[in-house]
Each structure stands twice: as C-alpha cells, then as structure tokens.
Design a protein around this motif. Sequence first.
Motif, PDB file in Angstrom:
ATOM      1  N   GLU B   9      25.137   0.581  18.935  1.00 18.77           N
ATOM      2  CA  GLU B   9      26.259  -0.506  18.565  1.00 18.77           C
ATOM      3  C   GLU B   9      27.509  -0.021  18.292  1.00 18.77           C
ATOM      4  O   GLU B   9      28.453  -0.935  18.012  1.00 18.77           O
ATOM      5  CB  GLU B   9      25.640  -1.157  17.078  1.00 18.77           C
ATOM      6  N   ARG B  11      31.218   0.721  18.786  1.00 20.30           N
ATOM      7  CA  ARG B  11      32.124   0.046  19.981  1.00 20.30           C
ATOM      8  C   ARG B  11      33.340   0.727  19.864  1.00 20.30           C
ATOM      9  O   ARG B  11      33.756   1.281  18.811  1.00 20.30           O
ATOM     10  CB  ARG B  11      32.288  -1.463  19.910  1.00 20.30           C
ATOM     11  N   LYS B 160      37.613  -7.838  13.964  1.00 19.37           N
ATOM     12  CA  LYS B 160      36.294  -8.721  14.387  1.00 19.37           C
ATOM     13  C   LYS B 160      35.409  -8.012  15.376  1.00 19.37           C
ATOM     14  O   LYS B 160      35.885  -6.717  15.928  1.00 19.37           O
ATOM     15  CB  LYS B 160      36.909  -9.972  15.499  1.00 19.37           C
ATOM     16  N   SER B 162      33.669  -5.931  18.378  1.00 18.61           N
ATOM     17  CA  SER B 162      33.889  -5.753  19.759  1.00 18.61           C
ATOM     18  C   SER B 162      32.733  -6.033  20.605  1.00 18.61           C
ATOM     19  O   SER B 162      31.692  -6.033  20.221  1.00 18.61           O
ATOM     20  CB  SER B 162      34.441  -4.202  19.932  1.00 18.61           C
ATOM     21  N   LYS B 163      33.160  -6.323  22.108  1.00 17.11           N
ATOM     22  CA  LYS B 163      31.956  -6.649  23.009  1.00 17.11           C
ATOM     23  C   LYS B 163      31.673  -5.138  23.652  1.00 17.11           C
ATOM     24  O   LYS B 163      32.415  -4.125  23.454  1.00 17.11           O
ATOM     25  CB  LYS B 163      32.572  -7.361  24.067  1.00 17.11           C
ATOM     26  N   PRO B 164      30.211  -5.006  24.098  1.00 18.83           N
ATOM     27  CA  PRO B 164      29.910  -3.679  24.569  1.00 18.83           C
ATOM     28  C   PRO B 164      30.327  -3.685  26.036  1.00 18.83           C
ATOM     29  O   PRO B 164      30.933  -4.450  26.655  1.00 18.83           O
ATOM     30  CB  PRO B 164      28.345  -3.953  24.661  1.00 18.83           C
ATOM     31  N   THR B 165      30.654  -2.282  26.420  1.00 18.65           N
ATOM     32  CA  THR B 165      30.992  -1.859  27.845  1.00 18.65           C
ATOM     33  C   THR B 165      29.794  -1.497  28.530  1.00 18.65           C
ATOM     34  O   THR B 165      28.707  -0.917  27.958  1.00 18.65           O
ATOM     35  CB  THR B 165      32.129  -0.782  27.762  1.00 18.65           C
TER      36      THR B 165
END
Lengths: 180, 180
Positions: B9, B11, B160, B162-165
Amino acid sequence: MDVFEAMRERRSVRRYADRPVEDTTLERVLEAARQAPSWANTQCWRFVVVRDPQTKQRIAEATPEGNPGRKALAQAPVVICACAQTGVSGFFNGKASTALGDWFLFDLGLAMSQLTLAAHALGLGTVHVGLIDTVKVGELLGLPADVKFVEAVPLGYPEKPSKPTPRKSPAELVKQERWS
Amino acid sequence: MDVFEAMRERRSVRRYADRPVEDTTLERVLEAARQAPSWANTQCWRFVVVRDPQTKQRIAEATPEGNPGRKALAQAPVVICACAQTGVSGFFNGKASTALGDWFLFDLGLAMSQLTLAAHALGLGTVHVGLIDTVKVGELLGLPADVKFVEAVPLGYPEKPSKPTPRKSPAELVKQERWS
C-alpha cells in the motif's frame, strides 16, 4: 508480522534447516520485491531463482574462501540471484541524469530490502552476499551484456536464531539542517 | 501495520497536508533506516534532516523545473537528505572488493526502503527524489569531500490518497535456474 517488528528482528542468517521452501512461499517473497518503488518506475531488477545444487555450489565458489556467505550459498535450498538491467535507472533519454550515474544499485537495494523483510515475516532467513565475483556469476547465469549480476541471497528456514549486530548511534548518523 | 500491507500500500506521495511531523514520529522513521543491514555492517548512510523553509526551497530548486518532486520538496514539512560516506561499502582494506565498485547506493537503497515503509506505517507520505543536482545539494548541505548526497525524501502527512502505479509481471522479472 508488524513492519517495525520485521525491521527490528530481521537478522543475517547463514545456516539453514534441512527443509525445502514451498513454491507459494517463494512467490510471496519475490512478490514483495516486485512491489518496490524505483527510478521513474523503471523496475530494473531481475531475479534468477537457483535451486540446482551444482549451480548453487558454483555460485558459492565465486565467493572468497573463508567468507561466511560461502557455505550459506551452498547449503540454502534456494539462492536468489539479484540482477539489474543497466542503463535504465537514473537515466533519461539514454543519458545519466545525475552525477551518480546508473542508479541500479539503489533500486536493487529497495527491492532486496522488501524481499528480505518479506522472507523474515514468513519465517525464512536470508543474508546479502555481495562479496562475490559478480562477473563470474553473471557468466554462470548466462546474463546478457546489458544485465549485471549484483548479489546472491540464500533463502531457507533458519537452523537457529541469529544474534543481533550493533548499529551506530542516531547521533552518529543524523544531522539537523546542515552537516556542520 | 502488517509488513506485507506496508509494502503493498505504500505510494509515492507528493502533496502534503498542512500538519507538522512530530519529533517522536520522525525519530521512529529514522530509527527504521538505522536498523537496515549493510555491507559488512559498515552503515555508510548519513541523514540530514531539513525543516528550514529556505533550505527546502533551495533543495527544490536543484531539481529540474516540471519535475513533480520539486513542489513536494518545497511543500513538505520535513525533507530527509540521504547521504553516503564513500569508500566504505563494498570495500576491504581500502580497495573495492567487486567489479561494482562503491556499494553505497545499494546500502542507501536498503536504508531508504525501511525509512519509507516506516513512514507509511505511521501514516506519512514520502517520495524518492533522485532526479536532482546531487553536487549542488551536497554543497548546500556542507557535506565533506568523502560524503555524497544521494537523494532527497520529502516527508509529511498526505493531502489525499495516491493511486498505485503498475508493475511488470512476475514472468518479466523472474527466471528459473539460468537467464536463458
């Protein structure tokens, strides 16, 4: 296992029980390495998983005699050979972006940190064996010219608990705002 | 936090809430780095903790314009400057022990992996900023000649999630017994 416990309790393990590493366990260990961050997400790490006793013996023989990692490499049920695609990490448009040149060692460090922490959390022992003839092992593994062998990490269930090694004090390692 | 959750998880975080990092929290993050393994336990890592807004701004200005790490360095409440004592890791009796030369980047990777995982477990966000004028920041921090600046890591509570890469598939990264 709690992440702070994993970091605090992980040890270098050089003697392994006569017990194989299950495929699903090995997959979880490699998965942890795969999730590591890297330079612009370039993921330059490559892993060669060795179980063949003859190959393990040859890798062990690429370390100096008397190196405590030597027996570990020959004895462990699995040896993970950490390799790096060169010319990618630390590069932009084919040129090194910083004075530090190719960053593959940094990204391999990130990945192998996660791999060894995951191994510890699964009850496995590892040790970083970097003192090894990297060119010889690269040839042994048949690596292409643009991939370098970096280190070998034996992996197995520990024969017995290892003792902790000391660390420098925080005051020796950490400075505030400026070096001096 | 579970170690596998932390790795899965974590990021890269580049925008931070307007909330300071407590000293005791910062100490836990640095403690995690201190516990990392290293070449013959040489612990070549050194950390300069920067909170001064002017210094953070100057470090930010050492990154290329348009680099997403630039704003992060200026905005974060804390910037950890990861530095390395050179000529130690990968060396024996004053000589490099392998064809890879100085291993400081590998050991810094091990330490910064633990630092960023610990930060995530404590609710903090970080990002590795390696695309930076390492020589300029080294001068700014007043590093001695034998210590190199490696990377800057901003540290703060995320604004906020973050999105996964994405990551390469295991098949692209892992080979069995031999490269080919």
